[in-house]
Design a protein around this motif. Structure first.
Motif, PDB file in Angstrom:
ATOM      1  N   UNK A  94       0.570   4.348   0.786  1.00 35.35           N
ATOM      2  CA  UNK A  94       1.697   4.421   1.708  1.00 35.35           C
ATOM      3  C   UNK A  94       1.266   4.890   3.094  1.00 35.35           C
ATOM      4  N   UNK A  95       1.776   4.194   4.094  1.00 39.75           N
ATOM      5  CA  UNK A  95       1.627   4.522   5.506  1.00 39.75           C
ATOM      6  C   UNK A  95       0.197   4.396   6.031  1.00 39.75           C
ATOM      7  N   UNK A  96      -0.727   3.857   5.231  1.00 42.29           N
ATOM      8  CA  UNK A  96      -2.047   3.491   5.732  1.00 42.29           C
ATOM      9  C   UNK A  96      -2.149   1.969   5.693  1.00 42.29           C
ATOM     10  N   UNK A  97      -3.076   1.403   6.480  1.00 40.25           N
ATOM     11  CA  UNK A  97      -3.129  -0.058   6.544  1.00 40.25           C
ATOM     12  C   UNK A  97      -4.518  -0.519   6.945  1.00 40.25           C
ATOM     13  N   UNK A  98      -5.039  -1.429   6.158  1.00 41.51           N
ATOM     14  CA  UNK A  98      -6.222  -2.186   6.524  1.00 41.51           C
ATOM     15  C   UNK A  98      -6.168  -3.508   5.788  1.00 41.51           C
ATOM     16  N   UNK A  99      -6.792  -4.531   6.329  1.00 37.69           N
ATOM     17  CA  UNK A  99      -6.843  -5.822   5.674  1.00 37.69           C
ATOM     18  C   UNK A  99      -8.043  -5.871   4.736  1.00 37.69           C
ATOM     19  N   UNK A 100      -7.926  -6.550   3.602  1.00 37.45           N
ATOM     20  CA  UNK A 100      -9.074  -6.684   2.701  1.00 37.45           C
ATOM     21  C   UNK A 100     -10.065  -7.706   3.246  1.00 37.45           C
ATOM     22  N   UNK A 101     -11.345  -7.591   2.820  1.00 38.58           N
ATOM     23  CA  UNK A 101     -12.328  -8.565   3.285  1.00 38.58           C
ATOM     24  C   UNK A 101     -12.138  -9.923   2.617  1.00 38.58           C
ATOM     25  N   UNK A 102     -11.586  -9.948   1.409  1.00 33.76           N
ATOM     26  CA  UNK A 102     -11.157 -11.188   0.756  1.00 33.76           C
ATOM     27  C   UNK A 102      -9.825 -10.901   0.078  1.00 33.76           C
ATOM     28  N   UNK A 103      -9.049 -11.936  -0.157  1.00 32.69           N
ATOM     29  CA  UNK A 103      -7.745 -11.726  -0.782  1.00 32.69           C
ATOM     30  C   UNK A 103      -7.932 -11.335  -2.246  1.00 32.69           C
ATOM     31  N   UNK A 104      -7.437 -10.174  -2.673  1.00 31.78           N
ATOM     32  CA  UNK A 104      -7.657  -9.742  -4.056  1.00 31.78           C
ATOM     33  C   UNK A 104      -6.787 -10.468  -5.078  1.00 31.78           C
ATOM     34  N   UNK A 105      -5.542 -10.821  -4.708  1.00 29.96           N
ATOM     35  CA  UNK A 105      -4.642 -11.501  -5.638  1.00 29.96           C
ATOM     36  C   UNK A 105      -3.792 -12.517  -4.889  1.00 29.96           C
TER      37      UNK A 105
END
Length: 326
Positions: free
Chosen positions: A60-71
C-alpha cells in the motif's frame, strides 16, 4: 488547512490509509493455496472478459513497475496475483501500450488514478482472497506544456528505476515544453516531471506523490494544461570508504519511498555527487555501493535517517553508518 501547511505536515507523518467500504467478492472456484489475490478483468462498458491484461500488486502507498509482467488475465478474464509476504496491497492494471484500455489503480468501485483511493487488500499468512472484478475503461490522454524554460525532459506516473532495468513508460517533454501521454485511464493522475533545468517533482511542485495535484486524463483530445516547474536545492552526499569501483546514490521521498534523485559516482577517486532535489520534503538516502547496499543512518529504508531538504538551500550529507547495537 492551506496547501503550505499540508505539505509541511506530510514531511513528518505518513498519510493515513484510505478506508474502503467492503464489497462482496464474485463467485469463483476455490481459491488457490498460498498468498494470492484472485479477480476477473472485464470491459467496463460491456462486462465482456478481457484477456492478456497485466495485473500486479504493490504494498500500500508504494509504487514501482515490474521489469516483466508477473501475471496476465486468461481468455476468461481471470487472473491470480501472487504476493511475496503477508501485508496490505493495492492492485495496478497495466494494459500493453497499444491497448484500447487505460491503466488504472483498482478502486473500490472502478478505476482510479490516485493510489490513495485504491482498494486495500490485506492478506494474512497463507491466505488467498477473491475480490470484485476489475472494470477497464478506455485509454485517455493528458497533454500540456511545462515551463519556464525548463528544457527537454520526461513525464510519467512512477519514479525512476535506480537499476535501469524497468521501462517507466515516460513520455518525452520536447524542447518547447510540450508533452502528451496516451496510455492512462480517464481519471486524475499525479505526474512526475523532470527536465534539463528542473529536478524531479510531482505535479503541484511537491516531492510526495500522495500530495500531488491530480491531472485529468480525457477520452478524446484534451485541452492542454500548463505546469510551472520549480527549481531545487543542491544536495551533496559524501560517502566515506566508497566502493573501489562504480556506485550510485538514490534519494527517496521519506513517505512514499519513490526515488526523487539518482546520481552516479563522479570519478574514480571521489564519491560526492551533487544533485538538485526539490525542497520542502524529507528524504532518505541509499547507496548502491558496488556489491553492497548502504543506507544513511540505518540498515534499510525504515531505519534510515530522514534528511530535510530546504527550499533553495544547499545541503551536505555525510553518509552515516547505522548506530551500533549495545
Amino acid at each position: 488547512m492551506d496547501r503550505a501547511k499540508l505539505r509541511g505536515l506530510a514531511t513528518l507523518v505518513v498519510p493515513l490509509l484510505v478506508a474502503v467500504v467492503a464489497v462482496g467478492p464474485p463467485a469463483y472456484a476455490a481459491d488457490p493455496p498460498g498468498l494470492s489475490i484472485r479477480t476477473k478483468v472485464v470491459d467496463g462498458a460491456t462486462a465482456t472478459p478481457v484477456r492478456d491484461i497485466c495485473v500486479f500488486a504493490v504494498p500500500v502507498l508504494t509504487f514501482r513497475l515490474p521489469d516483466t509482467c508477473p501475471q496476465r488475465s486468461d481468455v476468461a478474464g481471470q487472473v491470480t496475483v501472487t504476493v511475496p509476504e503477508p501485508g496490505s496491497y493495492n492492485l495496478f492494471v497495466l494494459p500493453d501500450s497499444g491497448s484500447r484500455y487505460g491503466a488504472q489503480w483498482v478502486g473500490p468501485a472502478g478505476g482510479t488514478g490516485a493510489q490513495q483511493g485504491a482498494r486495500r487488500i490485506t492478506l494474512a499468512a497463507g491466505e488467498a482472497k477473491s475480490v470484485p472484478m476489475i472494470r477497464l475503461d478506455r485509454r485517455a490522454v493528458i497533454s500540456g506544456r511545462v515551463g519556464p524554460a525548463a528544457g527537454e525532459g520526461t513525464v510519467g506516473i512512477v519514479g525512476p528505476d535506480p537499476y535501469g532495468r524497468v521501462d517507466p513508460r515516460y513520455a518525452p517533454i520536447a524542447a518547447d515544453g510540450t508533452f502528451r501521454i496516451d496510455w492512462l485511464g480517464p481519471y486524475g493522475w499525479p505526474l512526475l516531471f523532470r527536465t534539463d533545468h528542473r529536478p524531479y517533482q510531482w505535479s503541484g511542485n511537491v516531492g510526495n506523490r500522495l500530495l500531488a495535484d491530480l491531472v485529468p486524463a480525457t477520452v478524446g483530445e484534451p485541452v492542454p494544461g500548463y505546469h510551472h516547474l520549480d527549481q531545487g536545492a543542491l544536495v551533496t552526499v559524501s560517502v566515506p570508504e566508497p566502493p573501489p569501483v562504480g556506485g550510485r546514490l538514490v534519494v527517496r521521498n521519506a513517505v512514499t519511498q519513490d526515488p526523487i534523485g539518482v546520481a552516479d559516482r563522479v570519478s574514480p577517486w571521489a564519491f560526492a555527487p551533487v544533485m538538485e532535489i526539490l525542497g520542502g520534503q524529507q528524504v532518505k538516502i541509499q547507496c548502491l555501493c558496488g556489491d553492497t547496499v548502504r543506507w544513511h543512518g540505518g540498515t534499510d529504508f525504515a531505519s534510515a535517517t530522514p534528511v530535510v531538504i530546504r527550499t533553495h538551500q544547499p545541503t551536505l550529507v555525510v553518509l552515516a553508518d547505522p548506530p551500533a547495537v549495545s
